[in-house]
Design a protein around this motif. Structure first.
Motif, PDB file in Angstrom:
ATOM      1  N   ASP A  94       0.803  -1.219   0.000  1.00 22.37           N
ATOM      2  CA  ASP A  94       0.000   0.000   0.000  1.00 22.37           C
ATOM      3  C   ASP A  94       0.837   1.272   0.000  1.00 22.37           C
ATOM      4  O   ASP A  94       0.283   2.365   0.037  1.00 22.37           O
ATOM      5  N   THR A  96       2.227   3.669  -1.758  1.00 20.82           N
ATOM      6  CA  THR A  96       2.296   4.320  -3.063  1.00 20.82           C
ATOM      7  C   THR A  96       2.704   5.778  -2.889  1.00 20.82           C
ATOM      8  O   THR A  96       2.153   6.491  -2.058  1.00 20.82           O
ATOM      9  N   PRO A 128      -9.976   4.646  -4.683  1.00 20.46           N
ATOM     10  CA  PRO A 128     -10.454   3.881  -3.520  1.00 20.46           C
ATOM     11  C   PRO A 128      -9.378   3.690  -2.463  1.00 20.46           C
ATOM     12  O   PRO A 128      -9.663   3.596  -1.274  1.00 20.46           O
ATOM     13  N   LYS A 129      -8.118   3.648  -2.897  1.00 18.06           N
ATOM     14  CA  LYS A 129      -6.987   3.570  -1.974  1.00 18.06           C
ATOM     15  C   LYS A 129      -6.078   4.748  -2.264  1.00 18.06           C
ATOM     16  O   LYS A 129      -5.425   4.818  -3.301  1.00 18.06           O
ATOM     17  N   GLU A 132       0.163   7.080  -0.069  1.00 18.65           N
ATOM     18  CA  GLU A 132       0.705   7.438   1.232  1.00 18.65           C
ATOM     19  C   GLU A 132       1.299   8.848   1.220  1.00 18.65           C
ATOM     20  O   GLU A 132       1.181   9.590   2.189  1.00 18.65           O
ATOM     21  N   GLU A 160      -7.326  13.707   4.443  1.00 17.81           N
ATOM     22  CA  GLU A 160      -7.561  12.257   4.424  1.00 17.81           C
ATOM     23  C   GLU A 160      -6.340  11.464   4.880  1.00 17.81           C
ATOM     24  O   GLU A 160      -6.354  10.236   4.864  1.00 17.81           O
TER      25      GLU A 160
END
Length: 204
Positions: A94, A96, A128-129, A132, A160
């Motif tokens: 995750d 990124t 949706p994701k 970072e 966010e």
């Protein structure tokens, strides 16, 4: 033991790299003294000391002369992943990182390029994701400043939990340091570190 480093005239990230190498060779209680000629280097050295849980002090000796004192407070054998999350970071699927180096997306018409970049950053907010980190440097530094058409979308990403990092050398070069409106200032050492640790890098 004292370790002296003359970092005058050295551009980011060389003062930080030299200080980090000296600290790696130190024992607890050793002192690294760095002479620098700009506030950006002093701030970057402060961040380095904080990341290594070292004692930090700085003194302005003159108009363009600063003395930074970093005292090592931990033995190397006691360093743990919890104490040094930056150096011991393990990339995950995750992690990124989005890297933006221009106000425009692609080559060609500048007006079209700015429209595309605004659309790209908006599209990031709809993923949706979320990534970072968003790294902004060179012309991309303008995007996180007042007056940027993409500013509201970057602020949304920031709210966010996305890390918005803008190159301090770039802000200073363009004379827009005081206009930074979202995220925080970073340096070349951290820019390289973020990309090296990323599982995926996206470049518009």
């Amino acid at each position: 033991m004292e370790h002296n480093i003359d970092a005058k005239g050295l551009a980011c990230p060389k003062p930080v790299i030299l200080a980090k190498k000296a600290m790696d060779a130190c024992s607890r209680g050793d002192v690294v003294l760095i002479t620098a000629d700009n506030e950006m280097a002093v701030e970057n050295l402060r961040k380095l000391a904080a990341s290594q849980k070292a004692e930090y002090a700085s003194t302005k000796l003159g108009e363009k002369e600063y003395r930074v004192r970093i005292t090592v407070t931990q033995e190397k054998e006691n360093q743990t992943e919890a104490e040094f999350p930056v150096n011991c970071f393990v990339p995950t699927a995750d992690n990124t990182v989005v890297v933006i180096s221009s106000k425009e997306m692609g080559n060609g018409d500048e007006v079209l390029g700015r429209i595309l970049m605004k659309g790209f950053i908006y599209a990031l907010t709809q993923l949706p994701k979320l990534p970072e980190t968003v790294l902004l440097y060179n012309g991309g530094a303008h995007l996180s400043c007042e007056g940027s058409e993409a500013l509201e979308d970057l602020k949304k990403l920031d709210r966010e939990g996305v890390e918005i990092l803008t190159c301090g050398t770039c802000l200073n070069h363009y004379g827009i340091t005081e206009q930074l409106a979202v995220g925080r200032v970073t340096n070349m050492y951290e820019i390289v570190e973020k990309q090296a640790d990323a599982s995926k890098i996206i470049r518009p």
